[in-house]
Design an enzyme around this catalytic site. Structure first.
Site, PDB file in Angstrom:
ATOM      1  N   TYR A   1     -19.210   2.296   3.091  1.00 26.03           N
ATOM      2  CA  TYR A   1     -19.359   1.872   4.479  1.00 26.03           C
ATOM      3  C   TYR A   1     -20.718   2.338   5.013  1.00 26.03           C
ATOM      4  CZ  TYR A   1     -14.331   1.003   4.053  1.00 26.03           C
ATOM      5  OH  TYR A   1     -13.105   0.556   3.646  1.00 26.03           O
TER       6      TYR A   1
ATOM      7  N   TRP B   1      -7.963  -4.950 -12.226  1.00 26.78           N
ATOM      8  CA  TRP B   1      -9.238  -4.708 -12.910  1.00 26.78           C
ATOM      9  C   TRP B   1      -9.163  -3.459 -13.803  1.00 26.78           C
ATOM     10  CZ3 TRP B   1     -11.749  -0.098 -12.100  1.00 26.78           C
ATOM     11  CH2 TRP B   1     -11.327   0.650 -10.999  1.00 26.78           C
TER      12      TRP B   1
ATOM     13  N   GLN C   1      15.569  -2.996 -14.668  1.00 26.48           N
ATOM     14  CA  GLN C   1      14.288  -3.094 -15.391  1.00 26.48           C
ATOM     15  C   GLN C   1      13.355  -1.911 -15.141  1.00 26.48           C
ATOM     16  OE1 GLN C   1      12.364  -7.068 -15.328  1.00 26.48           O
ATOM     17  NE2 GLN C   1      14.125  -7.572 -14.049  1.00 26.48           N
TER      18      GLN C   1
ATOM     19  N   HIS D   1     -16.037   1.652  -2.903  1.00 22.69           N
ATOM     20  CA  HIS D   1     -15.229   0.478  -3.249  1.00 22.69           C
ATOM     21  C   HIS D   1     -15.756  -0.291  -4.470  1.00 22.69           C
ATOM     22  CE1 HIS D   1     -12.428   1.234  -0.149  1.00 22.69           C
ATOM     23  NE2 HIS D   1     -13.296   1.085   0.819  1.00 22.69           N
TER      24      HIS D   1
END
Ligand code: FAD
Ligand code: NAP
Ligand code: SF4
Length: 687
Positions: free
Chosen positions: A179, A593, A425, A265
């Site tokens: 930022y 990612w 699960q 980020h």
């Protein structure tokens, strides 16, 4: 305080003495060492958002936290986050938050986070020290002029003054993560040659000026916290000496608390996802703490009171910030204080309902394990008007959520599962390295079953006849899914096995493997079969080696930039899909990612555009983008999605028994635990 409450409180204080010791900031005091970290919830920009935020924060205040930092608010339009605080009218709105929080518990402090997104603002008019487009930003920012810089500084000061007017106890200025402030600090994003760029002294001038002017605007008796980029994970990021010098300079300007942040980020290192070990980064805060006089805050993957206590007892920090864990369980601190930690609904660091929402087109944040998060005014589990006798079939996430909410409301619930343990699960998911936190969700549900008097019947396969004979008022089918068997010639060949057999180690797999299907389960199976040694998510050293982090020498950004050292099973693996798009596209926005990077580092070959032709002794015959190709593998693992398991539901319909259906049994396409728990909790809130 009554005697029982006092005894309970003593348990927590004796067990977690550091966590529950107050912290004196001179003019004010924190009642304990737990801070709720800043999270943008999406409510900030919603109609009636301030009222909903007030209720959201009040629940956390009631839940025992010492200090709350709000989600980020911009000091001006350029700041780029939809929510802004710059006028007395906006301050009056914010009063609704501060008033409710202080009324709930006058000892709880609440600070506003001032967030100027700089080049990450989603607007063409975004600003930065230099016109450098962030890799993940949409626009090239406009370079700030000298007057522009002065305006930003004065807007920070004004925002802090408005926060004071609004009744906040302080502000936190975020100076990290990519930022505005952090882009002044790093050479890559600050290419100026004037007094705001070039040398380190010039690059840190902006945050120091911001802090000086904010302090002037708010006076001495107002908490001023600053988030420094303690390890930004960028190869050309901040050197350790710069981190220290920044923190010391800010301290000299009157910052009361330094918060260490581990994030930029754009960085290719996961810092909060589920594969990150608990408290992985606190050692860095510990080093910084030794060089400062003011208290320091640490954060990242601290999700249980035991971890908080360890971090504080080691001397790594004075305060521990927990953000997502406060979505998962607003009463985390209270439960620890009362010795009820086994009742904590633990954040599993999946990001699925929180960060994936906020980064995915500004959807409202919630929590996979707690759908009430950020829905406090809309979703409530009120006592039922009339008690019903309810059968729930299936103790997977859907059945567990339904049963525990219905029982909490006063219904008499019997929960059946054909398996020998609860979880459905999730019992497969928890076997995957990096998903160890899933055990916590099962521990939580197990405890709720006990506390809410649910009649649990394991090893019991239910049929329509059985339910008819037991005379329930309501039957809820949560029987889950059945794996899809794709229509491939030779699918019955012994080389072809289901993911369930692989995860439960019921069938051996060879040294060469093709995985048919590259959804969440295909990726998890690839992770499982290429993994060797201890899970990196349980060992900070292994995690650091895998992601090129050097805690000891702390090079620039804390990362080495050398190829990652990953221990890998001796196995060739192909991960396949029919679609021609990139493999792994459907995974979580903020975690996909990292999963792809791990598998790439382990040499997994991702193949798209596959047509499956036949399985035989030679292996898997395919056409890849139309070209015939044989994968001469020993094992073919089928992870081709799932269909609803509705045998029981259909039987009940035929028998005329009134039935509801939930979770995978309702709809298997794009099903995940987030949807299963959310749907089940909402249904049970109404029954
Ligand atoms: P299930 O979990 O399938 O539970 C159904 C239960 O019903 C079973 O326990 C079964 O034994 C029982 N049952 C069925 N028929 C009967 C009967 N007749 N009588 C008695 N009992 C019966 N989701 C995520 O959101 N995030 C993840 O990271 C994630 N990772 C996963 C990893 C793996 C390896 C797997 C396999 C799944 C993962 N999932 C994940 C998916 C998630 O687990 C499912 O979406 C979720 O479990 C569905 O919940 P459910 O309750 O509908 O069904
Ligand atoms: P999925 O995500 O829907 O993926 C199914 C895969 O199978 C896809 O790659 C699909 O791709 C392929 N496929 C579908 N039909 C096929 C067919 N007839 N023949 C061959 N291939 C076929 O489902 P899943 O992997 O089974 O996961 C189940 C659910 O659990 C998912 O919804 C997922 O969200 C959730 N889950 C989440 C995580 C997580 O980390 N968040 C992890 C595991 C599971 P093509 O059609 O291109 O071949
Ligand atoms: Fe934690 Fe997942 Fe809930 Fe986010 S959605 S708070 S990561 S459990």
């Amino acid at each position: 305080m009554n005697d029982t409450k006092r005894t309970h409180t003593m348990i927590g204080h004796n067990r977690y003495p550091h966590m529950f010791s107050p912290l004196d900031l001179g003019f004010t005091k924190l009642k304990n060492r737990v801070l709720m970290g800043s999270m943008h919830t999406g409510l900030e920009e919603t109609e009636n958002g301030i009222e909903r935020l007030a209720t959201f924060y009040a629940e956390r205040a009631r839940g025992g936290v010492g200090m709350i930092i709000t989600g980020g608010f911009s000091p001006n339009d350029e700041g780029g986050i939809g929510s802004k605080l710059s006028t007395p009218e906006e301050a009056a709105e914010h009063r609704k938050i501060t008033q409710v929080v202080h009324e709930t518990d006058p000892e709880v402090k609440i600070c506003l986070q001032i967030l100027h997104m700089g080049p990450l603002a989603k607007d063409e008019s975004c600003v930065a020290p230099s016109p450098v487009k962030p890799r993940i930003g949409r626009f090239t920012p406009q370079e700030l002029s000298e007057e522009g810089i002065e305006k930003q500084i004065s807007d920070y000061a004004n925002c802090a003054a408005m926060a004071k007017l609004a009744g906040y106890d302080g502000v936190e200025i975020i100076g990290s993560a990519g930022y505005l402030i952090s882009t002044f600090l790093v050479q890559r994003t600050n290419q100026r040659t004037d007094r705001w760029g070039g040398s380190w002294e010039n690059r840190m001038r902006f945050p120091v000026e911001v802090v000086r002017r904010v302090r002037e605007a708010v006076g001495k008796e107002f908490i001023l916290a600053f988030r420094v980029p303690a390890m930004d994970m960028l190869e050309d990021g901040l050197a350790w000496e710069e981190v220290v010098s920044l923190a010391q300079a800010l301290e000299a300007e009157g910052v009361n608390v330094i918060s260490s942040h581990f994030c930029w980020h754009e960085s290719p290192v996961p810092t909060i996802a589920t594969m990150v070990p608990r408290a992985a980064f606190t050692q860095v805060t510990g080093r910084l703490r030794k060089l400062l006089k003011v208290p320091v805050i640490t954060s990242n993957r601290i999700n249980m009171p035991q971890v908080v206590e360890e971090v504080l007892a080691r001397g790594d920090a004075d305060i521990v910030s927990m953000a997502r864990p406060m979505l998962a369980d607003p009463e985390l601190v209270l439960k620890a204080e009362q010795g009820r930690e086994d009742e904590i609904n633990t954040c599993i660091a999946c990001n699925q309902a929180c960060l994936d929402h906020v980064t995915g087109g500004g959807k409202q944040v919630s929590c996979l394990v707690n759908p009430r998060a950020c829905n406090e005014t809309l979703l409530n589990y009120r006592p039922a008007k009339e008690q019903k006798k309810i059968a729930v079939v299936g103790a997977g996430p859907a059945g567990l959520a339904y049963s525990t909410v219905a029982a909490q409301r006063g219904h008499k619930v019997t929960l059946f599962d054909s398996g020998s343990e609860i979880g459905g699960q999730f019992n497969l998911a928890k076997q995957v390295p990096g998903k160890e936190e899933f055990h916590e969700t099962l521990r939580y549900f197990g405890k709720m079953i006990e506390l809410r008097g649910i009649d649990l019947r394991l090893n019991t396969t239910v049929d329509a006849e059985m339910l008819r004979s037991m005379d329930f008022d309501e039957v809820v089918v949560a029987s889950g899914i059945t794996p899809r068997t794709p229509d491939i010639d030779g699918i019955d060949h012994p080389k072809a096995v289901s993911y369930i057999d692989v995860i439960l180690r019921r069938k051996p797999i060879g040294k060469s493997v093709a995985i048919v299907g590259a959804g969440g389960i295909g990726f998890d199976v690839a992770e499982l079969i290429t993994h060797a040694g201890k899970s990196a998510s349980l060992d900070i050293d292994i995690f650091a080696r895998e992601w090129g982090i050097d805690f000891k020498n702390h090079p620039r950004g804390g990362v080495t930039g050398v190829p990652r050292s990953v221990e890998t099973a001796d196995r060739i693996v192909y991960l396949m899909q029919r679609k021609t798009g990139s493999v792994g596209k459907t995974l979580g926005r903020t975690t996909g990612w990292a999963h792809r990077a791990t598998l790439n580092a382990r040499g997994v070959q991702m193949v798209n555009g596959v047509e499956y032709v036949q399985i035989d002794d030679a292996g898997l015959h395919t056409r890849v983008h139309g070209v015939p190709k044989l994968f001469d593998v020993e094992t073919i693992i089928i992870c081709a999605g799932q269909s609803p398991l509705r045998t029981l539901y259909d039987e009940l319909q035929t028998a005329g028994i009134k039935t509801s259906v939930v979770g995978g049994a309702y709809e298997a396409a794009e099903l995940d635990a987030k949807r299963a728990i959310d749907q089940a909790s909402r249904m049970a809130a109404e029954v």
